[in-house]
Design a protein around this motif. Sequence first.
Motif, PDB file in Angstrom:
ATOM      1  N   ALA A   1     107.830   5.668 -52.041  1.00 18.70           N
ATOM      2  CA  ALA A   1     107.416   5.217 -50.713  1.00 18.70           C
ATOM      3  C   ALA A   1     107.914   3.797 -50.498  1.00 18.70           C
ATOM      4  CB  ALA A   1     105.894   5.270 -50.589  1.00 18.70           C
TER       5      ALA A   1
ATOM      6  N   GLU B   1     104.343   3.690 -47.148  1.00 17.19           N
ATOM      7  CA  GLU B   1     104.727   4.756 -46.220  1.00 17.19           C
ATOM      8  C   GLU B   1     105.697   5.692 -46.915  1.00 17.19           C
ATOM      9  OE1 GLU B   1     106.096   3.291 -42.435  1.00 17.19           O
ATOM     10  OE2 GLU B   1     107.224   5.139 -42.072  1.00 17.19           O
ATOM     11  N   ASP B   2     105.346   6.984 -46.996  1.00 17.69           N
ATOM     12  CA  ASP B   2     106.240   7.925 -47.679  1.00 17.69           C
ATOM     13  C   ASP B   2     107.297   8.459 -46.706  1.00 17.69           C
ATOM     14  OD1 ASP B   2     105.173  10.015 -46.209  1.00 17.69           O
ATOM     15  OD2 ASP B   2     103.898  10.740 -47.839  1.00 17.69           O
ATOM     16  N   ASP B   3     108.179   9.361 -47.212  1.00 20.41           N
ATOM     17  CA  ASP B   3     109.316   9.786 -46.407  1.00 20.41           C
ATOM     18  C   ASP B   3     108.926  10.589 -45.177  1.00 20.41           C
ATOM     19  OD1 ASP B   3     110.936   8.452 -48.108  1.00 20.41           O
ATOM     20  OD2 ASP B   3     111.467  10.203 -49.326  1.00 20.41           O
ATOM     21  N   SER B   4     107.690  11.144 -45.181  1.00 21.73           N
ATOM     22  CA  SER B   4     107.259  11.884 -43.987  1.00 21.73           C
ATOM     23  C   SER B   4     106.602  10.944 -42.968  1.00 21.73           C
ATOM     24  CB  SER B   4     106.270  12.984 -44.391  1.00 21.73           C
ATOM     25  OG  SER B   4     105.051  12.394 -44.812  1.00 21.73           O
ATOM     26  N   GLY B   5     106.571   9.668 -43.295  1.00 21.30           N
ATOM     27  CA  GLY B   5     105.980   8.706 -42.357  1.00 21.30           C
ATOM     28  C   GLY B   5     104.485   8.520 -42.548  1.00 21.30           C
ATOM     29  N   THR B   6     103.916   9.190 -43.550  1.00 21.88           N
ATOM     30  CA  THR B   6     102.472   9.066 -43.795  1.00 21.88           C
ATOM     31  C   THR B   6     102.171   7.765 -44.531  1.00 21.88           C
ATOM     32  OG1 THR B   6     102.356  11.449 -44.015  1.00 21.88           O
ATOM     33  CG2 THR B   6     100.467  10.205 -44.855  1.00 21.88           C
ATOM     34  N   ARG B   7     101.192   7.054 -44.048  1.00 20.27           N
ATOM     35  CA  ARG B   7     100.783   5.802 -44.704  1.00 20.27           C
ATOM     36  C   ARG B   7      99.579   6.043 -45.604  1.00 20.27           C
ATOM     37  NH1 ARG B   7     102.267   0.277 -41.710  1.00 20.27           N
ATOM     38  NH2 ARG B   7     104.378   0.867 -41.132  1.00 20.27           N
ATOM     39  N   THR B   8      99.625   5.447 -46.799  1.00 18.59           N
ATOM     40  CA  THR B   8      98.561   5.621 -47.794  1.00 18.59           C
ATOM     41  C   THR B   8      98.136   4.249 -48.280  1.00 18.59           C
ATOM     42  OG1 THR B   8      99.783   7.560 -48.561  1.00 18.59           O
ATOM     43  CG2 THR B   8      97.980   6.810 -49.966  1.00 18.59           C
TER      44      THR B   8
END
Length: 274
Positions: free
Chosen positions: A235, A249-256
């Motif tokens: 990410a 932020e990972d490759d799908s655009g999801t923030r963790t």
Amino acid sequence: MNDGPPLSFSAISAALRTSRMGRQMELLATCPSTNDRAAELARQGAPEGTLVVADAQTGGRGRLGRTWHSPAGANLYLSLLLRPTRPPADVPPLTLLAGAALAGAVAALGGEPRLKWPNDVLLRGPEGWRKTAGILTEMASERDRVRHVVVGIGVNVNLTALPAELSDRATSLRLALGRTIARDALLAELLNLFEPLYDAFDRDGPAVAVRAWRPYAAFGLRCRIDAGDRPAFEAVLRDVDDVGNLIVEDDSGTRTRVLAGDVTVVGTTNPDRP
Ligand code: BT5
């Protein structure tokens, strides 16, 4: 070869502008770990600001039992004893605070440090961003009260001979800046910058640490995130929240949100300009 000017008690003291940090100092030729020595002094009642510095460590430690490469004659290995009045939950961001002070001291030498959450100082070399310093914060506490905190800092200052296992991930100030750096002046500047930040932290809490850390943050770096609570993933480092948790932020655009864990640089991306 690792060499440079020796560490000097009087040179460190002369350059200090602090009232507490480093005013009690133990300067050792070698010891197992300055963090262990500072904890021992803490248990004996040593005051806040007590500093342990060693020219070499025989058992230098990183997080999770990892080893900190600590040869003689070149680097800084130091531990600062703190007695914060804040609750134990507020203590982890002290790592960010120490990183900010160290980054300020490195920037004053002309370096362009970036801080990689939670405890690394990076400098750019010909092959990408490499670790120049690491911070290990350890706490002794009761349920709702801190007995003491030891902030341990290892800085590769004049190191030029990197062991094979670190050659792809570490650098030193000398390798990055192209000149020998006086360790005592760097140490004093680190403490000079740390003390007012720490006083503000003890008064106002973790947000102070986040504010000081953010200008040097290595946001934009692509990293492997191993937080222990799910499989490791890649990410981009995006932000920290106001208590010091990392946001990626990972490759799908999801923030963790990452509360604890390991963050390893992958590839040769550059962090955003601050
Ligand atoms: C850290 O751990 O980065 C915290 C290092 C703290 C060292 C100081 S020195 C004074 C005080 N006394 C101690 O005993 N410790 C503190 P961590 O994030 O776990 O990183 C450890 C990893 O960094 C190792 O597994 C290596 O990959 C790498 N490493 C080891 N020695 C290094 C060095 N000298 N320079 C750069 N990277 C190093």
